[in-house]
Design a protein around this motif. Structure first.
Motif, short mmCIF file in Angstrom:
data_model
loop_
_atom_site.label_atom_id
_atom_site.label_comp_id
_atom_site.label_asym_id
_atom_site.label_seq_id
_atom_site.Cartn_x
_atom_site.Cartn_y
_atom_site.Cartn_z
N PHE A 149 -4.16 0.85 -2.29
CA PHE A 149 -3.66 -0.47 -2.61
C PHE A 149 -2.82 -0.44 -3.88
CE2 PHE A 149 -3.58 -4.96 -2.98
CZ PHE A 149 -3.88 -5.30 -4.28
N LEU A 203 4.63 6.95 2.47
CA LEU A 203 4.95 5.81 3.32
C LEU A 203 4.45 4.57 2.59
CD1 LEU A 203 5.99 4.81 6.13
CD2 LEU A 203 3.61 4.92 6.89
N GLN A 246 0.75 5.17 1.34
CA GLN A 246 0.00 6.05 2.23
C GLN A 246 0.52 7.47 2.12
OE1 GLN A 246 0.17 5.22 6.49
NE2 GLN A 246 -1.92 5.96 6.74
N GLY A 254 -2.77 13.14 1.58
CA GLY A 254 -3.88 13.57 0.73
C GLY A 254 -4.78 12.44 0.27
N GLN A 255 -4.22 11.29 -0.02
CA GLN A 255 -4.98 10.17 -0.58
C GLN A 255 -5.22 9.03 0.39
OE1 GLN A 255 -6.42 10.22 -3.61
NE2 GLN A 255 -5.68 12.33 -3.67
N GLY A 256 -4.56 9.06 1.54
CA GLY A 256 -4.73 7.97 2.49
C GLY A 256 -3.99 6.72 2.03
N LEU A 257 -4.52 5.58 2.45
CA LEU A 257 -3.91 4.29 2.11
C LEU A 257 -4.50 3.80 0.79
CD1 LEU A 257 -3.74 2.36 5.45
CD2 LEU A 257 -2.25 1.85 3.54
N LEU A 277 3.67 0.74 2.75
CA LEU A 277 3.37 -0.28 3.75
C LEU A 277 3.20 -1.64 3.10
CD1 LEU A 277 0.76 1.82 5.70
CD2 LEU A 277 2.85 0.93 6.72
N TYR A 297 0.85 -1.19 0.00
CA TYR A 297 0.00 0.00 0.00
C TYR A 297 0.89 1.24 0.00
CZ TYR A 297 -3.69 -3.16 1.63
OH TYR A 297 -4.60 -4.19 1.75
#
Lengths: 110, 115
Positions: free
Chosen positions: B45, B88, B37, B40-43, B90, B35
């Motif tokens: 996939f 980030l 992160q 602005g867009q969050g997490l 993940l 993912y």
């Protein structure tokens, strides 16, 4: 496209207060998960709800899945500084990857 | 038992370079998902691998690629880095592939900064 909308985006409260965060979607999900993420770490799963109308409790945290399986809420009773973090909801449809909301950033001050 | 490990934890690159990130899943886990992160867009996939096969892919350009090895370790590669790739990254592992209502365990992430 963000299928899951979380509100509020930010929440700053004092220790002992109650709060509710919401996770809404126009899509139906087979299950919905809630995570908490602390700075410098990855998200940690708190709960998975599967059945419409389901309510799960985890100590002071209460999770509810909407009857239509499109929305969910997380209620925290008597918040503590240790509850501080980013709360993420994620919807799952069988065979497909999780869709995450952008999260609610919670700050609980003593 | 050891959790999901990601290396490196921090990385600084310049535009146009390429980068490879590594993820070691929990022992016995055969599914690895990646993912991105951002504030602005969050997490979002990126892709999922199970038993060395890509099962799902998110809506990212072809500059983002990944692979999984026979020991379930996974790598993702981003070529021709852009400023917007700063994020980030993940990695999450699980016993079963997505859709099996299996718990995903996330690593601490790799913080990539593109200058």
């Amino acid at each position: 496209t963000q299928l899951l909308e979380q509100s509020p985006q930010f929440l700053s409260i004092q220790e002992g207060e109650n709060l509710t965060v919401y996770c809404n979607s126009s899509s139906v999900f087979s299950s919905l998960q809630w995570y908490r993420q602390e700075p410098g770490e990855g998200p940690v799963l708190l709960v998975t709800v599967v059945t419409g109308g389901e309510v799960k409790k985890l100590k002071r945290l209460t999770f509810q899945f909407g009857d239509a399986r499109k929305d969910s809420s997380l209620h925290i009773t008597a918040a503590q500084p240790g509850d501080t973090g980013l709360y993420l909801c994620a919807g799952e449809n069988s065979g497909y990857a999780l869709n995450f909301g952008k999260g609610t950033s919670l700050l609980v001050t003593p | 038992k050891a959790g999901v490990t990601q290396t490196p934890r921090y990385l600084i690159k310049t535009r146009g370079q390429q980068v490879t990130l590594s993820c070691s899943p929990i022992s016995g886990h055969r599914s690895v998902s990646w993912y991105q992160q951002t504030p602005g867009q969050g997490l979002q996939f990126l892709f999922e691998y199970f038993s060395e096969t890509q099962r799902n892919k998110g809506n990212f350009p072809g500059r983002f690629s990944g692979r999984q090895f026979s020991n379930s370790r996974s790598e993702m590669n981003v070529s021709t880095l852009e400023l917007g790739d700063s994020a980030l990254y993940l990695c999450a592992s699980s016993l079963a592939p997505s859709g099996a209502t299996d718990t995903q365990y996330f690593g601490p992430g790799t913080r990539l900064t593109v200058l």
